[in-house]
Write a protein that holds these residues in place. Sequence first.
Motif, mmCIF file in Angstrom:
data_model
loop_
_atom_site.group_PDB
_atom_site.id
_atom_site.type_symbol
_atom_site.label_atom_id
_atom_site.label_comp_id
_atom_site.label_asym_id
_atom_site.label_seq_id
_atom_site.Cartn_x
_atom_site.Cartn_y
_atom_site.Cartn_z
ATOM 1 N N SER A 45 56.156 35.016 40.800
ATOM 2 C CA SER A 45 56.226 33.957 41.530
ATOM 3 C C SER A 45 56.263 34.048 43.248
ATOM 4 O O SER A 45 55.585 33.280 44.075
ATOM 5 C CB SER A 45 57.542 32.981 41.361
ATOM 6 O OG SER A 45 57.504 31.781 42.032
ATOM 7 N N TYR B 19 52.531 35.189 43.734
ATOM 8 C CA TYR B 19 51.721 33.875 43.834
ATOM 9 C C TYR B 19 51.968 33.052 45.004
ATOM 10 O O TYR B 19 51.025 32.534 45.651
ATOM 11 C CB TYR B 19 51.960 33.053 42.625
ATOM 12 C CG TYR B 19 51.099 31.950 42.382
ATOM 13 C CD1 TYR B 19 49.737 32.041 41.697
ATOM 14 C CD2 TYR B 19 51.345 30.533 42.482
ATOM 15 C CE1 TYR B 19 48.965 30.961 41.419
ATOM 16 C CE2 TYR B 19 50.613 29.693 42.063
ATOM 17 C CZ TYR B 19 49.301 29.745 41.885
ATOM 18 O OH TYR B 19 48.557 28.757 41.560
ATOM 19 N N GLN C 6 48.981 31.466 48.420
ATOM 20 C CA GLN C 6 48.670 30.406 48.699
ATOM 21 C C GLN C 6 48.144 29.834 49.950
ATOM 22 O O GLN C 6 48.742 30.309 51.040
ATOM 23 C CB GLN C 6 49.654 29.061 48.405
ATOM 24 C CG GLN C 6 50.296 29.437 47.137
ATOM 25 C CD GLN C 6 49.067 29.349 45.893
ATOM 26 O OE1 GLN C 6 48.253 28.342 45.765
ATOM 27 N NE2 GLN C 6 49.115 30.534 45.096
ATOM 28 N N GLN D 39 44.133 32.427 42.805
ATOM 29 C CA GLN D 39 44.405 32.499 41.018
ATOM 30 C C GLN D 39 43.925 33.816 40.609
ATOM 31 O O GLN D 39 44.297 34.669 39.870
ATOM 32 C CB GLN D 39 44.030 31.379 40.553
ATOM 33 C CG GLN D 39 44.217 31.372 38.831
ATOM 34 C CD GLN D 39 45.632 31.294 38.627
ATOM 35 O OE1 GLN D 39 46.486 30.751 39.461
ATOM 36 N NE2 GLN D 39 46.051 31.606 37.466
ATOM 37 N N PHE E 108 45.450 36.820 42.156
ATOM 38 C CA PHE E 108 46.967 36.891 41.405
ATOM 39 C C PHE E 108 46.697 37.632 39.962
ATOM 40 O O PHE E 108 47.482 38.674 39.681
ATOM 41 C CB PHE E 108 47.654 35.553 41.101
ATOM 42 C CG PHE E 108 48.809 35.480 40.353
ATOM 43 C CD1 PHE E 108 50.106 36.076 40.635
ATOM 44 C CD2 PHE E 108 48.924 34.975 39.002
ATOM 45 C CE1 PHE E 108 51.055 36.164 39.762
ATOM 46 C CE2 PHE E 108 49.808 34.944 38.107
ATOM 47 C CZ PHE E 108 51.079 35.820 38.514
ATOM 48 N N GLU E 109 45.964 37.159 39.018
ATOM 49 C CA GLU E 109 45.598 37.757 37.975
ATOM 50 C C GLU E 109 45.169 39.119 37.921
ATOM 51 O O GLU E 109 45.935 39.970 36.990
ATOM 52 C CB GLU E 109 44.655 37.046 37.058
ATOM 53 C CG GLU E 109 45.372 35.409 36.658
ATOM 54 C CD GLU E 109 44.320 34.631 35.921
ATOM 55 O OE1 GLU E 109 43.296 35.293 35.168
ATOM 56 O OE2 GLU E 109 44.325 33.471 35.926
ATOM 57 N N PHE F 251 51.930 27.945 35.152
ATOM 58 C CA PHE F 251 52.159 29.200 35.710
ATOM 59 C C PHE F 251 53.027 30.103 34.984
ATOM 60 O O PHE F 251 52.372 31.184 34.883
ATOM 61 C CB PHE F 251 52.805 28.800 37.469
ATOM 62 C CG PHE F 251 53.544 30.133 38.043
ATOM 63 C CD1 PHE F 251 52.306 31.038 38.430
ATOM 64 C CD2 PHE F 251 54.541 30.452 38.039
ATOM 65 C CE1 PHE F 251 52.610 32.164 39.049
ATOM 66 C CE2 PHE F 251 54.974 31.504 38.607
ATOM 67 C CZ PHE F 251 54.066 32.433 39.047
#
Length: 554
Positions: A56, A59, A63, A84, A87-88, A225
């Motif tokens: 969290s 991520y 942003q 995204q 992040f992955e 999420f």
Amino acid sequence: MIRSSDIYNDHMHAQTVMHLKDGLLEFERLARQQGLSETQVEAGRCAYFHELGIASFFYQSLQGLEEIHWVDSNSVLQRASTPQEAFEAVFGEMSRTRLSTLEPLDLSWMHRMLIRLNGFCIRLLLANRKKLLIIDGVRPSSQSFSIAARKNDSALVVLETPRKPPENLFKVIKAVQRSLGRALRLRGGLAASRMHPPTYFFHPHRVRSHMPEMKAVTAGIADDFRRKVFEISEPYMERIVGLTLGYERAMPDQMSMLKPAVISTDAINTSFRISACRVARKLGTQVVLFNHASHTPQSEAPSKTVGDLWASLGRIYSDHATVLAVRFPAIAGLIRELSPHGKKIIAVRQNSVLAATHSKPTFQITFAGNYVGENSHIPWMVETPDEFINGIAELAQAVGQIPEAKLVIRLKPQNNKTEINLAAIKQFVPHYPNVEISNGGSFKQALVETDLLVACISTTIDEALGAGRPVLLHSSRHRYNHLLGMSTPPDRNHRSAVYVSSKTPLVALLKGIIDAHQNRPLNAAELSTYTWPAGTPDMDEFAKLVLNMTQAHA
């Protein structure tokens, strides 16, 4: 490094807290629905807390970025066009790295045979001897406790467990050789305080795959999420619950054969620790939980919510502990607030008040903070990379304007293994004649010469207070409130043992602290809120209490 303090604001921090609070409840419910044991649920909850907290934070920090580059574990520059996608990829690599650190379930038959031989020989050589098993030998409290226990009972045998067995056959042969050599010398009467303790290896039984259960947990998570986080973490979480079941099956026989009288640990929060302490308590073993999280109590939301969750992860109290060794009064208050385990608390005075620093014209300020690395970030209490280094830079700039002060910047040895190491400090922190970067000598030696300790979160804070030294809690964003203190400049008639840098310019606050404290040590009344009173057991007296409890049980 992520310039996280430019991005990770209070709203995003609240989002991380919400994910942790809701996510842990959700995981417990879904794991029980899949038939996982209570030990598996407890160990899984501790592991998921870190996965979800790191995910969290990371991520939220991405942003608003339009293009993201990073260097992967193969030193290849990668690029993503969306948060995204980044992040992955990056969190997936973080999770795989954590998975690689876990002990594999399938060791070679020779590996297993040597581990079992080591255990058999130790039990044979040290039969009928009272044993203290240290699960976290690197922690100072457990080391001090083992030395104190040996002073009280010279026949006591100290053993310790590794974080995991050596990963290859050559290393396990060397480890077993050293361990058995130490056990032989112990049998010959050599004092344990003069040698490293023998190592006792535990190893879980082989178990089946739990991937179907992990897939089912993923499918049951309502939030998009959190579902993605758990999906990425499935291999890691599967290994955690598999190891837990393996330890759960093996531990009753292994503990019954070893028969430790006392177990000492700093947290009951992993597959092995939970399984070992759960079984040991049923066998009548005294399980001593030493607290090393003096920064856990938080005074303001939302950090208090997640600080309380952290406390519940076997960090400061546990159903499986019989004794809660508490070094800090605020921890005792939090245990009583959150749990029914207040009667297990035994206060321990870690060190005695040091003599006042000799009269001198220069006021020494020692920075002794704590940084654990981006991959291990705990967002409600541990600074981000730039928060940590900016805080030191602000402190150096302020002290540079105060000729009568000297700043010594110290980093813990483990900090040199992270991206914020001594080289980075020397590169990014401003240079002034009265600012020194040094890790020479021990922290206890440095504390003798210290007039003011500065840190954000670290056990050095309660060590300094226990030694009678004032403390300044300083962070570049002031996100942490685990101790209440003065935030305005003191004077000689109105001062405190703890100061917080937030409302007053740092130079003015430091000048006030110097004027109020130079050559004027703290008195007992000023320390009373933060330290245990005179008459509180020190480590020798605490060890005697615990050993008497084992005799009473026997």
